[in-house]
Design a protein around this motif. Structure first.
Motif, PDB file in Angstrom:
ATOM      1  N   GLN A 166       0.828  -1.198   0.000  1.00 63.31           N
ATOM      2  CA  GLN A 166       0.000   0.000   0.000  1.00 63.31           C
ATOM      3  C   GLN A 166       0.871   1.259   0.000  1.00 63.31           C
ATOM      4  N   SER A 167       1.990   1.209   0.713  1.00 61.42           N
ATOM      5  CA  SER A 167       2.916   2.341   0.700  1.00 61.42           C
ATOM      6  C   SER A 167       3.503   2.554  -0.695  1.00 61.42           C
ATOM      7  N   VAL A 168       3.800   1.448  -1.392  1.00 60.18           N
ATOM      8  CA  VAL A 168       4.320   1.554  -2.758  1.00 60.18           C
ATOM      9  C   VAL A 168       3.297   2.256  -3.656  1.00 60.18           C
ATOM     10  N   VAL A 169       2.034   1.865  -3.558  1.00 57.95           N
ATOM     11  CA  VAL A 169       0.979   2.490  -4.367  1.00 57.95           C
ATOM     12  C   VAL A 169       0.872   3.981  -4.049  1.00 57.95           C
ATOM     13  N   ARG A 170       0.878   4.328  -2.766  1.00 57.54           N
ATOM     14  CA  ARG A 170       0.782   5.741  -2.390  1.00 57.54           C
ATOM     15  C   ARG A 170       1.978   6.537  -2.893  1.00 57.54           C
ATOM     16  N   GLU A 171       3.153   5.933  -2.838  1.00 53.14           N
ATOM     17  CA  GLU A 171       4.347   6.641  -3.299  1.00 53.14           C
ATOM     18  C   GLU A 171       4.345   6.801  -4.814  1.00 53.14           C
ATOM     19  N   MET A 172       3.835   5.818  -5.532  1.00 48.46           N
ATOM     20  CA  MET A 172       3.707   5.959  -6.982  1.00 48.46           C
ATOM     21  C   MET A 172       2.731   7.081  -7.318  1.00 48.46           C
ATOM     22  N   ASN A 173       1.643   7.166  -6.586  1.00 48.72           N
ATOM     23  CA  ASN A 173       0.703   8.280  -6.769  1.00 48.72           C
ATOM     24  C   ASN A 173       1.401   9.615  -6.518  1.00 48.72           C
ATOM     25  N   ARG A 174       2.172   9.686  -5.454  1.00 49.33           N
ATOM     26  CA  ARG A 174       2.839  10.943  -5.098  1.00 49.33           C
ATOM     27  C   ARG A 174       3.836  11.365  -6.168  1.00 49.33           C
ATOM     28  N   LEU A 175       4.573  10.391  -6.699  1.00 53.98           N
ATOM     29  CA  LEU A 175       5.596  10.679  -7.701  1.00 53.98           C
ATOM     30  C   LEU A 175       5.002  11.013  -9.062  1.00 53.98           C
ATOM     31  N   GLY A 176       3.885  10.353  -9.404  1.00 47.37           N
ATOM     32  CA  GLY A 176       3.352  10.478 -10.756  1.00 47.37           C
ATOM     33  C   GLY A 176       3.787   9.343 -11.651  1.00 47.37           C
ATOM     34  N   VAL A 177       3.927   8.150 -11.071  1.00 47.06           N
ATOM     35  CA  VAL A 177       4.245   6.929 -11.821  1.00 47.06           C
ATOM     36  C   VAL A 177       2.954   6.145 -12.017  1.00 47.06           C
ATOM     37  N   MET A 178       2.659   5.773 -13.252  1.00 38.49           N
ATOM     38  CA  MET A 178       1.466   4.979 -13.502  1.00 38.49           C
ATOM     39  C   MET A 178       1.609   3.585 -12.889  1.00 38.49           C
ATOM     40  N   ILE A 179       0.546   3.131 -12.271  1.00 33.04           N
ATOM     41  CA  ILE A 179       0.505   1.801 -11.666  1.00 33.04           C
ATOM     42  C   ILE A 179      -0.010   0.825 -12.719  1.00 33.04           C
ATOM     43  N   ASP A 180       0.782  -0.199 -13.003  1.00 28.42           N
ATOM     44  CA  ASP A 180       0.422  -1.192 -14.021  1.00 28.42           C
ATOM     45  C   ASP A 180       0.012  -2.488 -13.345  1.00 28.42           C
TER      46      ASP A 180
ATOM     47  N   PHE B   8      -2.469   9.319 -18.302  1.00 29.42           N
ATOM     48  CA  PHE B   8      -1.149   9.830 -17.936  1.00 29.42           C
ATOM     49  C   PHE B   8      -1.274  11.234 -17.334  1.00 29.42           C
ATOM     50  N   GLU B   9      -2.072  12.076 -17.965  1.00 26.91           N
ATOM     51  CA  GLU B   9      -2.265  13.433 -17.452  1.00 26.91           C
ATOM     52  C   GLU B   9      -2.933  13.416 -16.080  1.00 26.91           C
ATOM     53  N   ALA B  10      -3.880  12.502 -15.876  1.00 27.05           N
ATOM     54  CA  ALA B  10      -4.533  12.399 -14.563  1.00 27.05           C
ATOM     55  C   ALA B  10      -3.535  11.959 -13.497  1.00 27.05           C
ATOM     56  N   VAL B  11      -2.638  11.037 -13.846  1.00 29.12           N
ATOM     57  CA  VAL B  11      -1.608  10.588 -12.914  1.00 29.12           C
ATOM     58  C   VAL B  11      -0.665  11.748 -12.579  1.00 29.12           C
ATOM     59  N   GLU B  12      -0.302  12.513 -13.590  1.00 28.59           N
ATOM     60  CA  GLU B  12       0.567  13.677 -13.356  1.00 28.59           C
ATOM     61  C   GLU B  12      -0.122  14.702 -12.456  1.00 28.59           C
ATOM     62  N   GLN B  13      -1.400  14.944 -12.693  1.00 24.46           N
ATOM     63  CA  GLN B  13      -2.135  15.922 -11.903  1.00 24.46           C
ATOM     64  C   GLN B  13      -2.318  15.467 -10.460  1.00 24.46           C
ATOM     65  N   ALA B  14      -2.425  14.167 -10.242  1.00 20.73           N
ATOM     66  CA  ALA B  14      -2.595  13.637  -8.880  1.00 20.73           C
ATOM     67  C   ALA B  14      -1.286  13.607  -8.107  1.00 20.73           C
ATOM     68  N   SER B  15      -0.158  13.744  -8.798  1.00 24.02           N
ATOM     69  CA  SER B  15       1.136  13.687  -8.121  1.00 24.02           C
ATOM     70  C   SER B  15       1.324  14.921  -7.247  1.00 24.02           C
ATOM     71  N   ASN B  16       2.158  14.778  -6.241  1.00 17.43           N
ATOM     72  CA  ASN B  16       2.383  15.893  -5.315  1.00 17.43           C
ATOM     73  C   ASN B  16       3.779  15.770  -4.724  1.00 17.43           C
ATOM     74  N   HIS B  17       4.742  16.395  -5.379  1.00 18.00           N
ATOM     75  CA  HIS B  17       6.125  16.287  -4.934  1.00 18.00           C
ATOM     76  C   HIS B  17       6.396  17.145  -3.703  1.00 18.00           C
ATOM     77  N   GLN B  18       5.437  17.987  -3.325  1.00 17.47           N
ATOM     78  CA  GLN B  18       5.582  18.771  -2.099  1.00 17.47           C
ATOM     79  C   GLN B  18       5.192  17.949  -0.875  1.00 17.47           C
ATOM     80  N   GLN B  19       4.445  16.887  -1.114  1.00 18.88           N
ATOM     81  CA  GLN B  19       4.037  15.996  -0.015  1.00 18.88           C
ATOM     82  C   GLN B  19       5.238  15.183   0.464  1.00 18.88           C
TER      83      GLN B  19
END
Length: 410
Positions: A197-211, A350-361
């Motif tokens: 679950q931490s991996v999924v959250r970190e991928m979201n934060r970074l902006g990496v698509m989950i496959d 891809f754009e939705a993944v980028e928009q959901a990313s948050n490198h300030q978090q």
């Protein structure tokens, strides 16, 4: 006077030409983005990644599903190249092997700048389209490539990884693979562990698509429920048409619809027809089914070229994409639906993944518990006795029980 059968055959040929011409017209503006191609693995197997070997010239490369002329003929404008390393590298040299495969993708872009443009964003894909180049992105195939390390995950992101397949055909210590559903493997995480679950959250934060290609159904469901961004299946087909556990069942397709995610259809015969032989029409059946169940916005292409041994008649290599698009047009797909499957659906995700990313978090930092890691060659730096016990309450209780038992014997 012409026999009637000859006349109907002539009409069919002319109609086929019309659909093929229409496919090419559309693809000149909206080339295909393919979700998964294993050419880098072939370059390793055939040449040990020595690209200056004359036989490795991508303009004349033989014996593969992919080379530059075939990409041009197929109107391929975007390609996720697979940085793949097999499951037998897990707990050994998976990270090194992954880095080498990422390196060879970058070197292909450097050696053929007139053809390939290495990019790492949706804007980069659009730029490559405008320049008439193949947008080249990196997908890392298999969660074992990060060696259960959030630090490695972040490092691969900085090197250009833009999707990570959570498992290949083996469990990681934190996610279950598709063979669990076939009975060939045992569930370890029942989908995702706490670290998964931490991996999924970190991928979201970074902006990496989950496959979610290659994962178990439990992992599919857990990830679709947890992820804050749409996910992809980079090379999977429809389970209802071919009951292979590598494919996506209808109840998961409904979740794909709800999360605005994407299934990029695999062309491997075994996943298309569940047999050694398959044809282009059967691939179109999978596209039709996913469109019906999950919606036209959920459909894409993930051919798995150069990663499989058997391909459908009519889809023998990457040059054949226009024939598949012609078949969809023949089946009354609208131009908008076709453009979606070609590129627009992937760009939206891809754009939705980028928009959901948050490198300030703040990044995820909690390491995986030491006792969940396999392999006898690991060092344990950072896992002090105190921190290990902190992450393993069961071990603490066991130690206390042992101490009490010893006191009772005194």
């Amino acid at each position: 006077m012409c026999p009637s059968w000859w006349l109907w055959a002539l009409v069919a040929v002319c109609a086929a030409d019309v659909f093929r011409d229409e496919a090419e017209r559309i693809m000149r503006d909206t080339p295909v983005i393919d979700g998964h191609n294993d050419l880098p693995w072939q370059l390793l197997k055939m040449f040990n990644n020595q690209l200056q070997d004359k036989r490795a010239n991508l303009s004349t490369l033989a014996g593969t599903h992919t080379n530059i002329p075939k990409l041009r003929a197929g109107f391929v404008g975007g390609q996720f190249w697979s940085a793949y390393t097999p499951c037998d590298t897990q707990n050994k040299d998976a990270v090194r092997r992954t880095l080498e495969q990422m390196d060879v993708i970058h070197r292909v872009c450097d050696m053929y700048p007139e053809t390939f443009l290495c990019v790492s964003s949706s804007a980069g894909i659009r730029q490559a389209f405008q320049q008439g180049k193949v947008a080249s992105l990196i997908g890392v195939e298999g969660g074992h490539s990060i060696d259960s390390s959030l630090g490695v995950l972040r490092a691969l992101y900085h090197l250009g990884m833009r999707y990570l397949t959570l498992t290949h055909s083996c469990n990681t210590p934190w996610a279950d693979n598709w063979l669990v559903d076939s009975g060939s493997d045992k569930a370890q995480s029942e989908g995702l562990s706490l670290f998964g679950q931490s991996v999924v959250r970190e991928m979201n934060r970074l902006g990496v698509m989950i496959d979610l290609a290659h994962v178990s159904v439990a992992t599919m469901r857990a990830t679709l429920q947890l992820s804050k961004a749409p996910v992809i299946f980079s090379h999977s087909s429809a389970y209802s048409l071919c009951a292979n556990r590598r494919n996506v069942p209808d109840d998961v397709l409904l979740l794909v619809n709800q999360t605005r995610s994407l299934v990029m259809v695999n062309f491997y015969n075994d996943y298309v027809s569940c047999a050694r032989e398959a044809n282009l029409s059967q691939v179109a059946d999978h596209l039709d089914h996913i469109r019906k169940v999950a919606g036209a916005g959920a459909v894409g292409f993930g051919g798995d070229f150069d990663g499989v041994t058997r391909l459908p008649t009519g889809l023998e290599d990457v040059s054949k994409y226009p024939d598949l698009i012609a078949e969809l047009l023949r089946r009354n797909w609208t131009e908008a639906e076709v453009r979606g499957a070609l590129a627009d659906n992937l760009l939206r995700v891809f754009e939705a993944v980028e928009q959901a990313s948050n490198h300030q978090q703040a990044p995820e930092e909690e390491p995986i518990p030491l006792d969940q890691l396999g392999g006898s060659c690991r060092t344990h730096y950072g896992y002090s006795e105190a921190s290990t016990l902190h992450h393993q309450p069961g071990a603490l209780l066991a130690a206390l029980a042992s101490l009490l038992f010893s006191l009772c014997l005194l």
